[in-house]
Design a protein around this motif. Structure first.
Motif, PDB file in Angstrom:
ATOM      1  N   ALA A 197      44.629 -20.642  -1.471  1.00 29.78           N
ATOM      2  CA  ALA A 197      44.627 -20.451  -2.923  1.00 29.78           C
ATOM      3  C   ALA A 197      44.188 -19.050  -3.335  1.00 29.78           C
ATOM      4  CB  ALA A 197      43.715 -21.496  -3.574  1.00 29.78           C
ATOM      5  N   ARG A 198      43.263 -18.458  -2.597  1.00 28.58           N
ATOM      6  CA  ARG A 198      42.752 -17.126  -2.951  1.00 28.58           C
ATOM      7  C   ARG A 198      42.883 -16.203  -1.750  1.00 28.58           C
ATOM      8  NH1 ARG A 198      38.634 -17.874  -6.820  1.00 28.58           N
ATOM      9  NH2 ARG A 198      38.662 -15.628  -7.084  1.00 28.58           N
ATOM     10  N   PRO A 199      44.120 -15.975  -1.291  1.00 24.22           N
ATOM     11  CA  PRO A 199      44.286 -15.235  -0.027  1.00 24.22           C
ATOM     12  C   PRO A 199      43.708 -13.820  -0.045  1.00 24.22           C
ATOM     13  CG  PRO A 199      46.397 -15.501  -1.156  1.00 24.22           C
ATOM     14  CD  PRO A 199      45.400 -16.354  -1.885  1.00 24.22           C
ATOM     15  N   LEU A 200      43.887 -13.103  -1.159  1.00 22.01           N
ATOM     16  CA  LEU A 200      43.426 -11.712  -1.156  1.00 22.01           C
ATOM     17  C   LEU A 200      41.905 -11.611  -1.042  1.00 22.01           C
ATOM     18  CD1 LEU A 200      45.739  -9.842  -3.676  1.00 22.01           C
ATOM     19  CD2 LEU A 200      45.775  -9.832  -1.186  1.00 22.01           C
ATOM     20  N   GLU A 201      41.200 -12.469  -1.811  1.00 20.09           N
ATOM     21  CA  GLU A 201      39.740 -12.442  -1.753  1.00 20.09           C
ATOM     22  C   GLU A 201      39.258 -12.800  -0.350  1.00 20.09           C
ATOM     23  OE1 GLU A 201      41.476 -13.841  -4.126  1.00 20.09           O
ATOM     24  OE2 GLU A 201      40.637 -13.382  -6.097  1.00 20.09           O
ATOM     25  N   ALA A 202      39.900 -13.837   0.229  1.00 24.04           N
ATOM     26  CA  ALA A 202      39.509 -14.250   1.578  1.00 24.04           C
ATOM     27  C   ALA A 202      39.746 -13.111   2.574  1.00 24.04           C
ATOM     28  CB  ALA A 202      40.282 -15.501   1.994  1.00 24.04           C
ATOM     29  N   LYS A 203      40.924 -12.490   2.455  1.00 27.67           N
ATOM     30  CA  LYS A 203      41.262 -11.440   3.422  1.00 27.67           C
ATOM     31  C   LYS A 203      40.341 -10.237   3.318  1.00 27.67           C
ATOM     32  CE  LYS A 203      46.024 -12.897   3.862  1.00 27.67           C
ATOM     33  NZ  LYS A 203      47.404 -12.719   3.438  1.00 27.67           N
ATOM     34  N   ARG A 204      39.827  -9.987   2.123  1.00 27.28           N
ATOM     35  CA  ARG A 204      38.900  -8.864   1.969  1.00 27.28           C
ATOM     36  C   ARG A 204      37.614  -9.076   2.755  1.00 27.28           C
ATOM     37  NH1 ARG A 204      40.133  -8.797  -3.712  1.00 27.28           N
ATOM     38  NH2 ARG A 204      41.964  -7.468  -3.770  1.00 27.28           N
ATOM     39  N   CYS A 205      37.250 -10.348   2.949  1.00 23.91           N
ATOM     40  CA  CYS A 205      35.998 -10.640   3.648  1.00 23.91           C
ATOM     41  C   CYS A 205      36.162 -10.632   5.170  1.00 23.91           C
ATOM     42  CB  CYS A 205      35.463 -12.021   3.267  1.00 23.91           C
ATOM     43  SG  CYS A 205      35.278 -12.258   1.527  1.00 23.91           S
ATOM     44  N   ILE A 206      37.420 -10.589   5.623  1.00 27.49           N
ATOM     45  CA  ILE A 206      37.667 -10.800   7.051  1.00 27.49           C
ATOM     46  C   ILE A 206      37.985  -9.505   7.769  1.00 27.49           C
ATOM     47  CG2 ILE A 206      39.132 -11.987   8.730  1.00 27.49           C
ATOM     48  CD1 ILE A 206      39.853 -13.998   6.641  1.00 27.49           C
ATOM     49  N   GLY A 207      37.423  -9.361   8.963  1.00 26.80           N
ATOM     50  CA  GLY A 207      37.914  -8.372   9.912  1.00 26.80           C
ATOM     51  C   GLY A 207      38.568  -9.156  11.024  1.00 26.80           C
ATOM     52  N   TYR A 208      39.822  -8.849  11.322  1.00 24.63           N
ATOM     53  CA  TYR A 208      40.570  -9.709  12.258  1.00 24.63           C
ATOM     54  C   TYR A 208      41.175  -8.873  13.376  1.00 24.63           C
ATOM     55  CZ  TYR A 208      44.359 -12.912  13.750  1.00 24.63           C
ATOM     56  OH  TYR A 208      45.233 -13.699  14.464  1.00 24.63           O
ATOM     57  N   LEU A 209      40.931  -9.291  14.584  1.00 23.26           N
ATOM     58  CA  LEU A 209      41.604  -8.693  15.733  1.00 23.26           C
ATOM     59  C   LEU A 209      42.606  -9.710  16.241  1.00 23.26           C
ATOM     60  CD1 LEU A 209      41.865  -6.563  18.041  1.00 23.26           C
ATOM     61  CD2 LEU A 209      40.155  -7.883  19.256  1.00 23.26           C
ATOM     62  N   PRO A 210      43.908  -9.530  15.938  1.00 24.43           N
ATOM     63  CA  PRO A 210      44.889 -10.521  16.380  1.00 24.43           C
ATOM     64  C   PRO A 210      45.043 -10.488  17.905  1.00 24.43           C
ATOM     65  CG  PRO A 210      45.801  -9.095  14.659  1.00 24.43           C
ATOM     66  CD  PRO A 210      44.535  -8.466  15.133  1.00 24.43           C
ATOM     67  N   GLU A 211      45.587 -11.567  18.427  1.00 24.34           N
ATOM     68  CA  GLU A 211      45.831 -11.660  19.872  1.00 24.34           C
ATOM     69  C   GLU A 211      46.740 -10.502  20.297  1.00 24.34           C
ATOM     70  OE1 GLU A 211      47.889 -15.269  21.023  1.00 24.34           O
ATOM     71  OE2 GLU A 211      46.629 -15.359  22.812  1.00 24.34           O
ATOM     72  N   GLY A 212      46.352  -9.808  21.364  1.00 23.94           N
ATOM     73  CA  GLY A 212      47.181  -8.708  21.843  1.00 23.94           C
ATOM     74  C   GLY A 212      46.956  -7.411  21.094  1.00 23.94           C
ATOM     75  N   ALA A 213      46.064  -7.415  20.110  1.00 24.89           N
ATOM     76  CA  ALA A 213      45.697  -6.208  19.356  1.00 24.89           C
ATOM     77  C   ALA A 213      46.884  -5.357  18.936  1.00 24.89           C
ATOM     78  CB  ALA A 213      44.720  -5.367  20.175  1.00 24.89           C
ATOM     79  N   PRO A 214      47.776  -5.893  18.109  1.00 29.13           N
ATOM     80  CA  PRO A 214      48.915  -5.089  17.682  1.00 29.13           C
ATOM     81  C   PRO A 214      48.482  -3.911  16.814  1.00 29.13           C
ATOM     82  CG  PRO A 214      48.799  -7.100  16.378  1.00 29.13           C
ATOM     83  CD  PRO A 214      47.765  -7.219  17.459  1.00 29.13           C
TER      84      PRO A 214
END
Ligand SMILES: Nc1ncnc2c1ncn2[C@@H]1O[C@H](COP(=O)(O)OP(=O)(O)OP(=O)(O)O)[C@@H](O)[C@H]1O
Ligand SMILES: [Mg+2]
Lengths: 331, 244
Positions: free
Chosen positions: A75-92
């Motif tokens: 529902a609030r993707p932008l706010e959530a994404k601002r709080c996250i630091g994400y290292l995806p699998e394989g570090a693209p």
């Protein structure tokens, strides 16, 4: 302390609706508080990466919900994404950019431009030891350096929630050590406000769990099969509190049988006997029942029988045993 | 449109960081030169205008623009950077717009580099510069429409080759819609007048032809702008659908 990550019955089914398709994540629920470092374990294909992709808002969940710092991911993707630091699998990372350009880009997308951006990039670079390769296109970097670029990107904005998919995969032992130290340090950091920072990392290196994690969640075939502290996790081992015994005995007494008589002993395994000079050298592992300690009794018995002890030690149990037991049993 | 500006800047500088941009621009300039001078009979016509130059643009764009648009999203899918991009705090619309605008600006640069032609006609004669400006605007709009179609196709696949081929085919259909032989064919096939005019109204050729002549019809501008907007919205939807 406040709840940073919350998963409620999170489910992902790939391809086909209803009961068809691959059920990759099956009603996974847990919470992560600020200050916690959660080790996310599971065999290949268990659904770790898929869960992380849903947490970070990359994949939509089939059912259930996830929230980050109180913001529902759907529902609030932008706010959530601002709080996250994400290292995806394989570090693209963008192959034709330099780490410097790439990190500057990520910083500016996160609203860190100009001086603030330069500072954030410089700090992330320093923490991940990237100084030497800043001007080299990412595609020419070695695997370990690529991973470090991904890690730098994840910690750039000092996020409250860090989601790291196999952060130490492909790193050399020195770097593994440094990255673990970094993760510990990050978890201690306050994050914004005073709720503390939550870290979720997936790994196949079980020592890592003992080294950095305050909590373990083990999944197999999309289901959570264990959720506890690393110590409790180890305690699930059959070898927890077991005693490994190496003795030389002159009489041909049946050592395992005598050991089994001790109360609290649930079994004797790996018995190995060789003739050695005056008597026989016997090696065995005395298993303790759940929650029992048997070392004391074993040593009494040894004394009473007059066995000559070559080695005796109490086992803590090994993470891989528990991992194997729990993930094979559930199939 | 969260994140549009950084993405726009990254994409645009990305073109010039690789040989792609230079190869594209050089080929574009050489081809416009050949078409205008050789095939278009620039000198033989004895007229000071850029009609032959603009006349070839639709056909030039047919192949060159899909070559620019093919990598927009396909490469992100292929390399997995889409996961990175979509987990940064950017709105999907912002990302779509940023990438499209960067590609469009790049085409604008290539188009602007044909300015020596303009200088030449002004040196040789006394052209209608208003018509030439209109021609450039029309050409840029048409490039945008081709790009938006290409970007949309690129979002659906991780193969740049497939993205290129499908984009060429779709753009070709849009061109053909107003090509006189096709209109003749439709008439020959006893198609009702409404169908023929509907098909022709989608034609890039007829609409661009009018603009290139210096006639700005608001309807043509609206047509191209609407087409671009629709394709970009579709682009965002395809991205959303693809990850589910
Ligand atoms: N896009 C997809 N389409 C279909 N199935 C998928 C897709 N992505 C993942 N899966 C399936 O979901 C399951 C879980 O995959 P996932 O990548 O989450 O495993 P993992 O726990 O991260 O494994 P690993 O330790 O190997 O990284 C697997 O069976 C996988 O085949
Ligand atoms: Mg994985």
């Amino acid at each position: 302390m406040s709840t940073r990550i919350e998963l409620k019955e999170l489910t992902k089914r790939f391809g086909g609706s209803g009961s068809g398709g691959i059920l990759a994540v099956d009603r996974v629920s847990f919470k992560v508080e600020g200050g916690e470092v959660l080790g996310f374990l599971g065999p290949n294909g268990a659904g770790k990466s898929t869960t992380m992709k849903m947490l970070t808002g990359f994949l939509p969940a089939t059912s259930g919900s996830a929230s980050i710092c109180g913001f529902d991911v759907a529902a609030r993707p932008l706010e959530a994404k601002r709080c996250i630091g994400y290292l995806p699998e394989g570090a693209p990372a963008y192959a034709d950019m330099t780490p410097e350009g790439f990190l500057t880009f990520c910083a500016s997308v996160r609203g860190l431009t100009g001086e603030a951006g330069r500072k954030a990039v410089a700090r992330a670079v320093e923490r991940t030891n990237l100084e030497g390769v800043l001007r080299q296109p990412v595609e020419t970097l070695s695997k370990g350096f690529k991973r470090r670029v991904g890690l730098a990107q994840a910690i750039l904005h000092d996020p409250d929630v860090l989601i790291l998919d196999e952060p130490t995969d492909g790193l050399d032992p020195n770097q593994k050590h440094e990255v673990r130290a970094l993760i510990r340090e990050l978890a201690k950091g306050k994050g914004s406000g005073d709720g503390g920072r939550a870290v979720v990392l997936s790994t196949h290196i079980l020592e890592e769990v003992e080294a950095v994690c305050t909590r373990v969640v083990l999944i197999a075939r999309g289901r959570v099969v264990a959720d506890c502290t690393p110590a409790e996790f180890v305690a699930k081992s059959r070898f927890h509190n077991a005693v490994t015994l190496e003795i030389v005995t002159p009489d041909r007494a049946d050592v395992p049988a005598a050991l089994r008589q001790i109360s609290g002993v649930s079994g004797v395994e790996d018995v190995e006997a060789v003739d050695a000079g005056a008597g026989r050298r016997v090696r065995c592992v005395v298993l303790a029942g759940k929650g029992k300690a048997v070392a004391h009794e074993v040593s009494h018995l040894v004394k009473a029988r007059g066995w000559e002890v070559e080695a005796m030690r109490v086992e803590a149990g090994r993470l891989d045993d528990v991992f194997r037991d729990l993930t094979c049993a559930s199939g | 449109m969260q994140g549009t500006l950084p993405i726009f800047r990254r994409e645009l500088s990305g073109y010039f960081a690789t040989p792609v941009a230079y190869v594209f621009i050089v080929i574009f300039l050489i081809l416009t030169g050949i078409f205008t001078w050789q095939l278009g009979g620039f000198f033989e016509r004895g007229q000071a205008d850029l009609r032959p130059f603009f006349d070839f643009h639709p056909w030039l764009y047919l192949f060159l623009i899909p070559a620019v648009s093919m990598r927009l999203w396909a490469e992100e899918h292929k390399s997995g950077t889409i996961e990175l991009l979509m987990t940064l705090p950017v709105s999907r619309g912002g990302a779509v717009a940023g990438k499209f605008l960067a590609a469009w600006a790049f085409c604008g640069v290539a188009l602007a580099l044909t300015f020596p032609l303009w200088i030449t006609v002004n040196y040789l004669g006394d052209p209608d510069n208003g018509a030439i400006v209109t021609g450039y605007i029309g050409s840029l709009l048409m490039a945008g429409a081709f790009l938006a179609i290409g970007a949309c196709v690129s979002a659906a696949t991780k193969s740049q080759v497939i993205a290129f081929i499908i984009a060429v085919v779709i753009c070709f259909l849009f061109l053909l819609a107003g090509f006189p032989p096709v209109t003749e064919f439709l008439k020959g096939a006893q198609m009702p007048e409404a169908v023929i005019s509907a098909v022709t109204s989608f034609s890039f050729l007829t609409r661009f032809d009018a603009i290139a002549k210096g006639v700005i019809d608001l309807r043509d501008l609206i047509f191209f702008s609407t087409l671009i907007a629709c394709c970009l919205v579709m682009n965002a939807f395809i991205l959303e659908a693809k990850k589910a």
